[in-house]
Write an enzyme that holds these catalytic residues in place. Structure first.
Site, mmCIF file in Angstrom:
data_model
loop_
_atom_site.group_PDB
_atom_site.id
_atom_site.type_symbol
_atom_site.label_atom_id
_atom_site.label_comp_id
_atom_site.label_asym_id
_atom_site.label_seq_id
_atom_site.Cartn_x
_atom_site.Cartn_y
_atom_site.Cartn_z
ATOM 1 N N LEU A 1 42.812 35.172 39.639
ATOM 2 C CA LEU A 1 41.568 35.257 38.867
ATOM 3 C C LEU A 1 40.479 34.349 39.444
ATOM 4 O O LEU A 1 39.341 34.387 38.993
ATOM 5 C CB LEU A 1 41.823 34.860 37.403
ATOM 6 C CG LEU A 1 43.012 35.516 36.697
ATOM 7 C CD1 LEU A 1 43.015 35.124 35.216
ATOM 8 C CD2 LEU A 1 42.982 37.027 36.832
ATOM 9 N N ARG B 1 33.141 32.740 27.270
ATOM 10 C CA ARG B 1 32.367 33.196 28.419
ATOM 11 C C ARG B 1 31.368 32.100 28.809
ATOM 12 O O ARG B 1 30.793 31.424 27.932
ATOM 13 C CB ARG B 1 31.616 34.453 27.984
ATOM 14 C CG ARG B 1 30.815 35.161 29.050
ATOM 15 C CD ARG B 1 31.649 35.580 30.199
ATOM 16 N NE ARG B 1 31.294 36.908 30.686
ATOM 17 C CZ ARG B 1 31.497 37.288 31.937
ATOM 18 N NH1 ARG B 1 32.038 36.457 32.807
ATOM 19 N NH2 ARG B 1 31.209 38.517 32.325
ATOM 20 N N GLY B 2 31.108 31.932 30.106
ATOM 21 C CA GLY B 2 30.079 31.002 30.550
ATOM 22 C C GLY B 2 28.740 31.390 29.937
ATOM 23 O O GLY B 2 28.443 32.581 29.791
ATOM 24 N N SER C 1 36.697 44.220 40.155
ATOM 25 C CA SER C 1 35.559 44.272 39.231
ATOM 26 C C SER C 1 34.829 45.600 39.335
ATOM 27 O O SER C 1 34.724 46.194 40.418
ATOM 28 C CB SER C 1 34.613 43.135 39.609
ATOM 29 O OG SER C 1 33.323 43.387 39.126
ATOM 30 N N LYS D 1 34.408 41.261 46.504
ATOM 31 C CA LYS D 1 35.483 41.850 45.681
ATOM 32 C C LYS D 1 36.025 43.132 46.336
ATOM 33 O O LYS D 1 37.214 43.424 46.226
ATOM 34 C CB LYS D 1 34.968 42.150 44.271
ATOM 35 C CG LYS D 1 34.930 40.917 43.360
ATOM 36 C CD LYS D 1 36.328 40.477 42.916
ATOM 37 C CE LYS D 1 36.286 39.300 41.968
ATOM 38 N NZ LYS D 1 37.611 38.735 41.662
ATOM 39 N N GLU E 1 31.818 45.770 39.387
ATOM 40 C CA GLU E 1 30.698 45.483 40.292
ATOM 41 C C GLU E 1 30.963 46.100 41.673
ATOM 42 O O GLU E 1 30.035 46.333 42.442
ATOM 43 C CB GLU E 1 30.523 43.956 40.383
ATOM 44 C CG GLU E 1 29.317 43.460 41.162
ATOM 45 C CD GLU E 1 27.946 43.675 40.511
ATOM 46 O OE1 GLU E 1 27.880 43.863 39.288
ATOM 47 O OE2 GLU E 1 26.953 43.650 41.246
ATOM 48 N N TYR F 1 28.692 39.242 45.741
ATOM 49 C CA TYR F 1 29.914 39.158 44.936
ATOM 50 C C TYR F 1 30.682 40.486 44.995
ATOM 51 O O TYR F 1 31.899 40.511 45.229
ATOM 52 C CB TYR F 1 29.550 38.805 43.493
ATOM 53 C CG TYR F 1 30.670 39.019 42.503
ATOM 54 C CD1 TYR F 1 31.677 38.065 42.353
ATOM 55 C CD2 TYR F 1 30.743 40.177 41.723
ATOM 56 C CE1 TYR F 1 32.717 38.267 41.451
ATOM 57 C CE2 TYR F 1 31.767 40.379 40.825
ATOM 58 C CZ TYR F 1 32.756 39.424 40.689
ATOM 59 O OH TYR F 1 33.782 39.629 39.800
ATOM 60 N N GLY G 1 39.081 29.384 33.836
ATOM 61 C CA GLY G 1 38.005 30.311 33.478
ATOM 62 C C GLY G 1 38.295 30.993 32.147
ATOM 63 O O GLY G 1 39.341 30.786 31.533
ATOM 64 N N GLY H 1 42.451 30.139 38.985
ATOM 65 C CA GLY H 1 41.289 30.243 38.085
ATOM 66 C C GLY H 1 41.705 30.138 36.631
ATOM 67 O O GLY H 1 41.109 30.755 35.748
ATOM 68 N N ILE H 2 42.737 29.342 36.358
ATOM 69 C CA ILE H 2 43.250 29.241 34.976
ATOM 70 C C ILE H 2 42.218 28.646 34.020
ATOM 71 O O ILE H 2 42.282 28.854 32.807
ATOM 72 C CB ILE H 2 44.569 28.425 34.949
ATOM 73 C CG1 ILE H 2 45.287 28.624 33.611
ATOM 74 C CG2 ILE H 2 44.310 26.938 35.235
ATOM 75 C CD1 ILE H 2 46.730 28.192 33.604
HETATM 76 O O1 G4F Z 1 26.337 39.054 32.220
HETATM 77 P P1 G4F Z 1 25.981 39.365 33.619
HETATM 78 O O2 G4F Z 1 25.569 38.226 34.471
HETATM 79 O O3 G4F Z 1 27.211 40.170 34.214
HETATM 80 P P2 G4F Z 1 27.364 41.090 35.535
HETATM 81 O O4 G4F Z 1 26.360 40.784 36.543
HETATM 82 O O5 G4F Z 1 27.442 42.511 35.076
HETATM 83 O O6 G4F Z 1 28.768 40.611 36.095
HETATM 84 C C1 G4F Z 1 29.893 40.389 35.258
HETATM 85 O O7 G4F Z 1 30.651 41.547 35.156
HETATM 86 C C2 G4F Z 1 31.288 41.983 36.362
HETATM 87 C C3 G4F Z 1 32.061 43.253 36.026
HETATM 88 O O8 G4F Z 1 31.237 44.357 36.266
HETATM 89 C C4 G4F Z 1 32.184 40.878 36.858
HETATM 90 F F1 G4F Z 1 32.829 41.270 37.968
HETATM 91 C C5 G4F Z 1 31.340 39.657 37.148
HETATM 92 O O9 G4F Z 1 32.168 38.602 37.611
HETATM 93 C C6 G4F Z 1 30.690 39.231 35.847
HETATM 94 O O10 G4F Z 1 31.698 38.858 34.961
HETATM 95 O O11 G4F Z 1 24.779 40.429 33.657
HETATM 96 C C7 G4F Z 1 24.866 41.654 32.959
HETATM 97 C C8 G4F Z 1 23.525 42.357 33.042
HETATM 98 C C9 G4F Z 1 22.973 42.466 34.468
HETATM 99 O O12 G4F Z 1 22.435 43.750 34.660
HETATM 100 C C10 G4F Z 1 21.838 41.448 34.512
HETATM 101 O O13 G4F Z 1 20.793 41.775 35.422
HETATM 102 O O14 G4F Z 1 22.561 41.588 32.313
HETATM 103 C C11 G4F Z 1 21.365 41.506 33.073
HETATM 104 N N1 G4F Z 1 20.630 40.317 32.638
HETATM 105 C C12 G4F Z 1 19.392 40.345 32.058
HETATM 106 N N2 G4F Z 1 19.004 39.091 31.794
HETATM 107 C C13 G4F Z 1 21.017 39.033 32.750
HETATM 108 C C14 G4F Z 1 19.993 38.263 32.215
HETATM 109 N N3 G4F Z 1 22.160 38.490 33.240
HETATM 110 C C15 G4F Z 1 22.267 37.135 33.183
HETATM 111 N N4 G4F Z 1 23.408 36.561 33.662
HETATM 112 N N5 G4F Z 1 21.269 36.335 32.686
HETATM 113 C C16 G4F Z 1 20.106 36.844 32.190
HETATM 114 O O15 G4F Z 1 19.222 36.119 31.744
#
Ligand code: G4F
Length: 325
Positions: free
Chosen positions: A82, A188-189, A127, A157, A129, A153, A12, A9-10
């Site tokens: 990763l 970040r994506g 994670s 994990k 998560e 996910y 990412g 996953g280099i």
């Molecule tokens: O940025 P998120 O998509 O991150 P999430 O789901 O917490 O996961 C990330 O962190 C984890 C570590 O705990 C990693 F393992 C995982 O790979 C990833 O990097 O969402 C963060 C929060 C969530 O509660 C989501 O429901 O933001 C909320 N959210 C609200 N609106 C949204 C949005 N998330 C996304 N992606 N897009 C929205 O429009």
């Protein structure tokens, strides 16, 4: 002797920062790439001055033979796993692929290492998560907090975390689990909430967009900077004994706090621009994350340099540069 590191996953966010860190420390850095039909996308996040130092191989976490081939060739001292389908919301759309890449992929790697280079040290990217909605009585999650994941996910994990512990205990392999809380950066994506909010808010500020659609604004996350967190990964593999470590800031903010901070930095009233769209809600939500990283601080001597605010300011500056052009 120059140390050899292999990063799955280099390409990412974390892989690119980790590659930079390891190159600055004099490592020979190898990376595993999954084939992408747009070749440029495979290395888009790796800056040119880093890219020229890297040695890249095609392999896929779901194809153990490809991992074996790469490991026989490299015989790495350290392996950083990763690679994953790491988007929680998308894991509900692609649960089986997520289980294969994020869960079984780790087992493929462990077996491949056990058969070809059992003395390599392995870092497994776990994670927060994995905890799901479990919180200790004092309001934190830590290494001992039970894991009850609430997404495909998270389930994948947890499998990876447990199988790594099992291989460590069964075969005496050096395998350490990181349990990393959310970590962000300009790399970040843009379908993760931090970079989505910053990018869209900057576009609104510059008149390039009218509003932003988001999901759950009440969820809380412990957000740190990826650059700080890859240092923790490296420290974890420099120990004499394998172990598990939480990496976090210990501070939690809601998505609403995040939105309010970013829009305020741009002199905008967020309530005028943010729409809630069910499309971005999860079938089951993880409501609250706040990590206690005392163990990493005490044993590894790790600390984070960025705050929530300095991290977001860096991201705002990045997107302003992109769109002001
Ligand atoms: O940025 P998120 O998509 O991150 P999430 O789901 O917490 O996961 C990330 O962190 C984890 C570590 O705990 C990693 F393992 C995982 O790979 C990833 O990097 O969402 C963060 C929060 C969530 O509660 C989501 O429901 O933001 C909320 N959210 C609200 N609106 C949204 C949005 N998330 C996304 N992606 N897009 C929205 O429009």
């Amino acid at each position: 002797m120059i140390k050899k590191a292999l990063i799955t996953g280099i390409n990412g966010q974390d892989g690119s920062y980790l590659a930079e860190l390891l190159i600055s420390k004099g490592y020979e850095v190898w990376g595993v790439l999954k084939r992408n039909s747009v070749a440029e996308n495979q290395t888009a996040r790796i800056p040119n001055d880093i890219f020229k130092h890297l040695k890249l191989e095609y392999a896929d976490m779901t194809d153990m033979s490809s991992l074996i081939k790469v490991l026989i060739k490299i015989q790495p001292d350290e392996i950083y796993n990763l690679a994953a389908q790491s988007h929680v919301r998308i894991s509900f759309d692609q649960p089986i692929y997520t289980a294969n890449a994020t869960g079984m992929g780790t087992l493929n790697l462990l077996e491949a290492v056990r058969l070809t280079c059992p003395n390599s040290k392995i870092y497994q990217a776990g994670s927060s998560e994995m905890f799901g909605n479990n919180i200790d009585k004092d309001g934190y999650q830590r290494e001992t907090t039970p894991m009850s994941p609430v997404s495909p996910y998270g389930c994948a994990k947890v499998f990876s975390h447990n199988i790594c512990t099992n291989y460590r205990n069964s075969y005496g392999m050096f395998i350490s689990n990181g349990i990393l809380f959310n970590h962000e950066s300009p790399r970040r994506g843009t379908n993760f909430v931090t970079n989505k909010v910053v990018k869209e808010a900057v576009k609104i500020k510059l008149g390039l967009s009218k509003n932003i659609k988001l999901g759950n604004l009440d969820a809380s996350r412990d957000w740190g900077h990826a650059k700080d967190y890859v240092k923790c990964m490296w420290l974890i593999l420099q120990q004499d004994k394998p172990d598990d470590f939480v990496c976090s800031t210990g501070i939690s903010h809601t998505v609403k706090d995040l939105v309010a901070y970013v829009f305020n930095e741009l002199d905008l009233d967020w309530t005028q621009y943010v729409l809630v769209d069910k499309k971005y809600m999860r079938p089951e939500e993880l409501e609250f994350l706040k990590g206690d990283c005392l163990k990493a601080k005490t044993i590894l001597g790790w600390k984070h340099d960025y705050t929530f605010e300095t991290m977001l300011n860096e991201m705002i500056t990045y997107w302003k540069k992109v769109y002001e052009k």
